[in-house]
Enzyme design. Structure first.
Site, PDB file in Angstrom:
ATOM      1  N   ASN A   1      78.896 -42.748  42.192  1.00 26.68           N
ATOM      2  CA  ASN A   1      79.341 -41.554  42.926  1.00 26.68           C
ATOM      3  C   ASN A   1      79.622 -42.008  44.354  1.00 26.68           C
ATOM      4  OD1 ASN A   1      79.699 -39.121  44.206  1.00 26.68           O
ATOM      5  ND2 ASN A   1      77.577 -38.425  43.963  1.00 26.68           N
TER       6      ASN A   1
ATOM      7  N   LYS B   1      80.892 -40.408  46.682  1.00 26.58           N
ATOM      8  CA  LYS B   1      80.809 -39.313  47.664  1.00 26.58           C
ATOM      9  C   LYS B   1      82.027 -39.367  48.585  1.00 26.58           C
ATOM     10  CE  LYS B   1      75.898 -39.263  46.999  1.00 26.58           C
ATOM     11  NZ  LYS B   1      74.587 -38.907  47.475  1.00 26.58           N
TER      12      LYS B   1
ATOM     13  N   HIS C   1      76.649 -31.094  41.880  1.00 29.50           N
ATOM     14  CA  HIS C   1      75.844 -32.053  42.653  1.00 29.50           C
ATOM     15  C   HIS C   1      75.056 -31.283  43.717  1.00 29.50           C
ATOM     16  CE1 HIS C   1      74.718 -35.281  45.363  1.00 29.50           C
ATOM     17  NE2 HIS C   1      74.890 -36.098  44.342  1.00 29.50           N
TER      18      HIS C   1
ATOM     19  N   GLU D   1      74.538 -31.819  46.705  1.00 36.00           N
ATOM     20  CA  GLU D   1      75.223 -31.695  48.011  1.00 36.00           C
ATOM     21  C   GLU D   1      76.234 -30.548  47.971  1.00 36.00           C
ATOM     22  OE1 GLU D   1      76.388 -35.792  48.274  1.00 36.00           O
ATOM     23  OE2 GLU D   1      74.290 -36.350  48.583  1.00 36.00           O
TER      24      GLU D   1
ATOM     25  N   GLU E   1      68.673 -35.384  39.187  1.00 32.57           N
ATOM     26  CA  GLU E   1      68.652 -35.956  40.533  1.00 32.57           C
ATOM     27  C   GLU E   1      67.700 -35.169  41.431  1.00 32.57           C
ATOM     28  OE1 GLU E   1      72.441 -38.410  41.314  1.00 32.57           O
ATOM     29  OE2 GLU E   1      72.837 -36.374  41.954  1.00 32.57           O
TER      30      GLU E   1
ATOM     31  N   GLY F   1      69.735 -40.542  48.495  1.00 35.52           N
ATOM     32  CA  GLY F   1      70.137 -41.136  49.768  1.00 35.52           C
ATOM     33  C   GLY F   1      68.978 -41.376  50.721  1.00 35.52           C
TER      34      GLY F   1
ATOM     35  N   SER G   1      68.630 -42.782  44.792  1.00 31.75           N
ATOM     36  CA  SER G   1      68.226 -44.107  45.271  1.00 31.75           C
ATOM     37  C   SER G   1      68.013 -45.119  44.142  1.00 31.75           C
ATOM     38  CB  SER G   1      66.976 -44.017  46.159  1.00 31.75           C
ATOM     39  OG  SER G   1      67.252 -43.196  47.286  1.00 31.75           O
TER      40      SER G   1
END
Ligand code: PGA
Length: 257
Positions: free
Chosen positions: A13, A15, A99, A101, A171, A177, A217
């Site tokens: 991904n 991003k 996701h 985010e 996730e 991250g 991560s």
């Protein structure tokens, strides 16, 4: 991983990183490092603008291009949106949906995630559906409840024969991250719960075929341990997918006969 029923699946991904002009060099390097990912499926989910170059560069079996989002609408007056139909027309196979985010910064709700999943499946796309708890929710002991709720909401109305095309990515938000990975046991436990919920909804035969990824991560150092968990069938890789060497090492961890 349980290779008897499922093929491992590693997805990058990117991003909001990587420009169209950088795609070819990245792919050339990755292909030298991983000439043939025969025993696992690999995808890179890139920004929309990178997709034409990515589709062109990935022409290989077991390797596919993915998007990171799509509109719930098919076409029409929706300025700024990109439809799933446009993605399939380009040769894109996967699309990340929901996701954290997007949920956090762009207000995506469980209802919208579900609408997008159904729209993606209608178009023949393979959605990678993201679910996961925040640190606060984990600390309050709400992980199982939250993940179950998000999963049921996301795949509500998906018929059994289409579930085969859905990947679930667990996730935990606190691990994304941050360099803070869930331990293999923590991640494995939630992925097993996810499969149990799918089993309760669709039965054992369908549930054992669903691919469940861990994301947060995941990197070249911890991939093998995470993938050793029976219900973790792959990974959704953010930061480490930006470096071909690290991403290749993660693919290699999954690409075992
Ligand atoms: P990370 O991101 O690997 O950088 O933690 C994973 C993701 O958000 O999909």
């Amino acid at each position: 991983m349980n290779r008897k029923y499922r093929k491992p699946f590693i997805a990058g991904n990117w991003k909001m990183n990587m420009k169209p002009s950088q795609v070819k060099a990245y792919m050339d390097e990755l292909k030298t490092l991983v000439p043939r990912a025969k025993w696992c499926e690999v995808a890179i989910c890139a920004p929309f603008t990178d997709l034409p170059a990515l589709v062109k560069a990935v022409r290989e079996p077991h390797f596919a291009a993915g998007a990171q989002n799509m509109s719930k609408f098919l076409s029409g007056a929706y300025t700024g949106e990109v439809s799933g139909d446009m993605l399939t027309d380009l040769g894109v196979k996967y699309v990340i949906i929901g996701h954290s985010e997007r949920r956090q910064y762009f207000g995506e709700t469980d209802e919208l995630v579900n609408e997008k999943v159904l729209a993606a499946l209608n178009l023949g796309l393979h959605p990678i559906v993201c679910i996961g708890e925040s640190l606060e929710q984990r600390e309050k002991g709400l992980t199982a409840e939250l993940v179950t709720y998000q999963l049921k909401a996301a795949i509500s109305g998906v018929p059994a024969e289409r579930l085969r095309r859905v990947t679930i990515a667990y996730e935990p938000i606190w691990a994304i991250g941050t360099g803070r990975t869930a331990t293999a046991e923590q991640a494995g436990e939630v992925c097993s719960l996810i499969r149990a919920v799918i089993r309760s909804m669709y039965g054992a035969r369908i549930a054992r075929g669903v691919v469940i990824q861990y994301g947060g991560s995941m990197n070249d150092a911890n991939a093998a341990e995470l993938l050793a968990q029976p219900d973790i069938d792959g990974g959704l890789i953010g930061g480490a997918s930006l470096e071909p060497e690290k991403f290749a090492a993660i693919i290699s961890a999954a690409n075992q006969e």
